[in-house]
Design an enzyme around this catalytic site. Sequence first.
Site, PDB file in Angstrom:
ATOM      1  N   ASN A   1     -10.397  -0.845   0.179  1.00  0.00           N
ATOM      2  CA  ASN A   1      -8.943  -0.659   0.172  1.00  0.00           C
ATOM      3  C   ASN A   1      -8.384  -1.153  -1.156  1.00  0.00           C
ATOM      4  O   ASN A   1      -8.387  -2.354  -1.419  1.00  0.00           O
ATOM      5  CB  ASN A   1      -8.342  -1.438   1.344  1.00  0.00           C
ATOM      6  CG  ASN A   1      -6.830  -1.313   1.428  1.00  0.00           C
ATOM      7  OD1 ASN A   1      -6.170  -0.910   0.466  1.00  0.00           O
ATOM      8  ND2 ASN A   1      -6.278  -1.674   2.569  1.00  0.00           N
TER       9      ASN A   1
ATOM     10  N   HIS B   1      -4.122   6.944   2.717  1.00  0.00           N
ATOM     11  CA  HIS B   1      -4.450   5.631   2.162  1.00  0.00           C
ATOM     12  C   HIS B   1      -5.844   5.259   2.664  1.00  0.00           C
ATOM     13  O   HIS B   1      -6.146   5.376   3.845  1.00  0.00           O
ATOM     14  CB  HIS B   1      -3.403   4.633   2.645  1.00  0.00           C
ATOM     15  CG  HIS B   1      -3.716   3.219   2.306  1.00  0.00           C
ATOM     16  ND1 HIS B   1      -4.241   2.838   1.093  1.00  0.00           N
ATOM     17  CD2 HIS B   1      -3.574   2.066   3.036  1.00  0.00           C
ATOM     18  CE1 HIS B   1      -4.416   1.529   1.094  1.00  0.00           C
ATOM     19  NE2 HIS B   1      -4.022   1.037   2.253  1.00  0.00           N
TER      20      HIS B   1
ATOM     21  N   CYS C   1       0.818  -1.223   0.000  1.00  0.00           N
ATOM     22  CA  CYS C   1       0.000   0.000   0.000  1.00  0.00           C
ATOM     23  C   CYS C   1       0.848   1.269   0.000  1.00  0.00           C
ATOM     24  O   CYS C   1       0.311   2.376  -0.094  1.00  0.00           O
ATOM     25  CB  CYS C   1      -0.943   0.002   1.199  1.00  0.00           C
ATOM     26  SG  CYS C   1      -2.002  -1.442   1.204  1.00  0.00           S
TER      27      CYS C   1
HETATM   28  O1  UT7 Z   1      -3.635  -1.509   3.576  1.00  0.00           O
HETATM   29  C1  UT7 Z   1      -3.487  -2.001   4.856  1.00  0.00           C
HETATM   30  C2  UT7 Z   1      -4.462  -3.089   5.026  1.00  0.00           C
HETATM   31  N1  UT7 Z   1      -4.997  -3.476   6.247  1.00  0.00           N
HETATM   32  C3  UT7 Z   1      -5.727  -2.738   7.090  1.00  0.00           C
HETATM   33  O2  UT7 Z   1      -5.866  -1.549   7.036  1.00  0.00           O
HETATM   34  C4  UT7 Z   1      -6.425  -3.540   8.154  1.00  0.00           C
HETATM   35  C5  UT7 Z   1      -6.511  -2.845   9.465  1.00  0.00           C
HETATM   36  N2  UT7 Z   1      -7.457  -3.533  10.335  1.00  0.00           N
HETATM   37  C6  UT7 Z   1      -8.789  -3.346  10.229  1.00  0.00           C
HETATM   38  O3  UT7 Z   1      -9.254  -2.594   9.403  1.00  0.00           O
HETATM   39  C7  UT7 Z   1      -9.648  -4.056  11.239  1.00  0.00           C
HETATM   40  O4  UT7 Z   1      -8.827  -4.716  12.173  1.00  0.00           O
HETATM   41  C8  UT7 Z   1     -10.645  -5.062  10.611  1.00  0.00           C
HETATM   42  C9  UT7 Z   1     -11.694  -4.317   9.827  1.00  0.00           C
HETATM   43  C10 UT7 Z   1      -9.919  -6.059   9.721  1.00  0.00           C
HETATM   44  C11 UT7 Z   1     -11.342  -5.819  11.742  1.00  0.00           C
HETATM   45  O5  UT7 Z   1     -11.981  -4.900  12.603  1.00  0.00           O
HETATM   46  P1  UT7 Z   1     -11.736  -4.949  14.174  1.00  0.00           P
HETATM   47  O6  UT7 Z   1     -12.544  -3.882  14.751  1.00  0.00           O
HETATM   48  O7  UT7 Z   1     -10.264  -4.923  14.425  1.00  0.00           O
HETATM   49  O8  UT7 Z   1     -12.359  -6.340  14.544  1.00  0.00           O
HETATM   50  P2  UT7 Z   1     -11.707  -7.553  15.324  1.00  0.00           P
HETATM   51  O9  UT7 Z   1     -10.826  -8.335  14.423  1.00  0.00           O
HETATM   52  O10 UT7 Z   1     -11.148  -7.048  16.616  1.00  0.00           O
HETATM   53  O11 UT7 Z   1     -13.000  -8.423  15.642  1.00  0.00           O
HETATM   54  C12 UT7 Z   1     -14.043  -7.950  16.493  1.00  0.00           C
HETATM   55  C13 UT7 Z   1     -15.181  -8.946  16.483  1.00  0.00           C
HETATM   56  C14 UT7 Z   1     -14.712 -10.375  16.733  1.00  0.00           C
HETATM   57  O12 UT7 Z   1     -15.709 -11.021  17.480  1.00  0.00           O
HETATM   58  P3  UT7 Z   1     -15.554 -11.207  19.058  1.00  0.00           P
HETATM   59  O13 UT7 Z   1     -14.265 -11.953  19.242  1.00  0.00           O
HETATM   60  O14 UT7 Z   1     -15.500  -9.822  19.622  1.00  0.00           O
HETATM   61  O15 UT7 Z   1     -16.791 -11.991  19.426  1.00  0.00           O
HETATM   62  C15 UT7 Z   1     -14.641 -10.967  15.351  1.00  0.00           C
HETATM   63  O16 UT7 Z   1     -14.817 -12.371  15.370  1.00  0.00           O
HETATM   64  O17 UT7 Z   1     -15.819  -8.964  15.204  1.00  0.00           O
HETATM   65  C16 UT7 Z   1     -15.801 -10.291  14.654  1.00  0.00           C
HETATM   66  N3  UT7 Z   1     -15.592 -10.173  13.224  1.00  0.00           N
HETATM   67  C17 UT7 Z   1     -16.596 -10.014  12.353  1.00  0.00           C
HETATM   68  N4  UT7 Z   1     -17.923  -9.964  12.505  1.00  0.00           N
HETATM   69  C18 UT7 Z   1     -18.688  -9.780  11.412  1.00  0.00           C
HETATM   70  C19 UT7 Z   1     -14.420 -10.143  12.542  1.00  0.00           C
HETATM   71  N5  UT7 Z   1     -14.641  -9.963  11.226  1.00  0.00           N
HETATM   72  C20 UT7 Z   1     -15.982  -9.877  11.084  1.00  0.00           C
HETATM   73  C21 UT7 Z   1     -16.830  -9.692   9.967  1.00  0.00           C
HETATM   74  N6  UT7 Z   1     -18.161  -9.649  10.187  1.00  0.00           N
HETATM   75  N7  UT7 Z   1     -16.348  -9.548   8.721  1.00  0.00           N
END
Ligand code: UT7
Length: 342
Positions: free
Chosen positions: A279, A249, A114
Site C-alpha cells: 500500500n 487503491h 490514500c
Molecule cells: O489505505 C488504507 C489502509 N488500510 C487498509 O487497507 C487496512 C485494511 N485492513 C486490512 O488490510 C486487514 O485488516 C489486515 C491485513 C490489517 C489484517 O487482516 P485481518 O484479516 O483483518 O486480520 P485480523 O486483524 O482480523 O487478525 C486475524 C488474526 C489474529 O489472530 P487471532 O486473534 O485470530 O488468533 C491476529 O492476531 O491474525 C493475527 N495477525 C497476524 N498474524 C500473523 C494479525 N496480524 C498478523 C500478522 N501476522 N502480521
Amino acid sequence: MNPRARISGLGKYLPEKILTNADLEKLVDTSDAWIQERTGIRERRIAADNESASTMAIEAARQALEQAEIDPADLDLVIVATTSPDGLFPATASLVQNGLGAGRAGAFDVNAACVGFLSGLATGAQFIETGAYKRVLVIGTEVLSRIVDWTDRGTCLLFADAAGAVVLEASDRGGPLSFVLHSDGSGADKLFAHGPATRKDIADRDCHFISMDGRHIFKFAVQAMESAAREAIAKAGLEIDDIDLLVPHQANLRIIRATAKALGLPEERAMINVDRYGNTSAASIPVALREAWEEGRLHEGDRVVLMTFGGGLAWGAMVLDWAPVGPLTAAVTPVHATAGGN
Ligand code: UT7
C-alpha cells in the site's frame, strides 16, 4: 465547450530496495503465508536514505513529462499529494517544482491520505476545465517506510514507498467524466499518524508512526469504494457494464476482489499490483495507472474508474474517458485557455 483535462503523460518511480515477506518474518511475528493470504502482498519497495517524497516525485514526474513531451518550464501548476512530505512545510510541491525547473508553475500539496491523489487529480482537472490553466502536473508520492512502526505487525507489512505522476493537458477529448469525494472525520482515530503535530496528544518529537484499526478499515473499505464507484458511474451517465477497467487503491487484494465482486465486475477488470508494492497510499493509483498502460490495458475510449479510501476517513471515485497518452496530435486539437495562465 469547456476544455477537457486529458491525461497526456504517466510516470512512476519505485525505489530499488525490495523488502520481501521473508524479510518481515525476521522483524515481527508473522509469516509469508499469513501475509499473502490476508493481503495478497509478496513484496514492497523501501526508499534509500538519500531518497524522499520530493526526490521520488521528481523521478516519476520526469517520466510523465517525457511521455507527454512537455517541457517543465511550460507547466502551469504542480500538485503533490502526500502524507509523508519532506517536511511539515514548505510544500513538497515547491521542492518538486524547483527540482524539475518548472519556473512559472504554482505549487501546493494535498493531504487526503490514500484519497490524496484522486483529490489532487480532481483539483488539477478543475484548473483546466475552467480554462485557467493548460498544463498541470499531479503527483502522488510516499515514503511510508519512515512513518511505519516496524514493531507493529498490523501495519508494517502493508505500507511502503513509491511515486506516481500524471500530466493533465487541456484538450477536446479524454479526461474525467465525473468524480465524487467524501469524508467522515468521525473515524479519524481509526487510521492516523502520531508524530510531528500541533495537537498535544498525538505530537511526539522523537517518533512518527501510523496507527490503524485494520478490521474497521477493512469493513469500511469495500462499502466505501463500491458506493463511490456507483455514484461516479451514475454521475457520468454510465452503467456498471460500461466500465472497461477498475484502477482501485492498492491496499489489500481481498479488498480489491470484494469490491469488484460487489460491483458485479470480474476480477480481471481490476488493475492489481499490490502484490509487488504493498500500500503506497497517495502513490498507489498513479503507479497502477502507469502499469495498466504499460500492460496495454488502456485503449482509446475506455471508461476507467479510479476508486479509493483511507485515513480521514475519506473515500472517492472518478470516471475517466481514456484518450491515448503522448503529445497533442492533429487528432487532438488543443483547446486554448480562455483565462488565467497561458
Ligand atoms: O489505505 C488504507 C489502509 N488500510 C487498509 O487497507 C487496512 C485494511 N485492513 C486490512 O488490510 C486487514 O485488516 C489486515 C491485513 C490489517 C489484517 O487482516 P485481518 O484479516 O483483518 O486480520 P485480523 O486483524 O482480523 O487478525 C486475524 C488474526 C489474529 O489472530 P487471532 O486473534 O485470530 O488468533 C491476529 O492476531 O491474525 C493475527 N495477525 C497476524 N498474524 C500473523 C494479525 N496480524 C498478523 C500478522 N501476522 N502480521
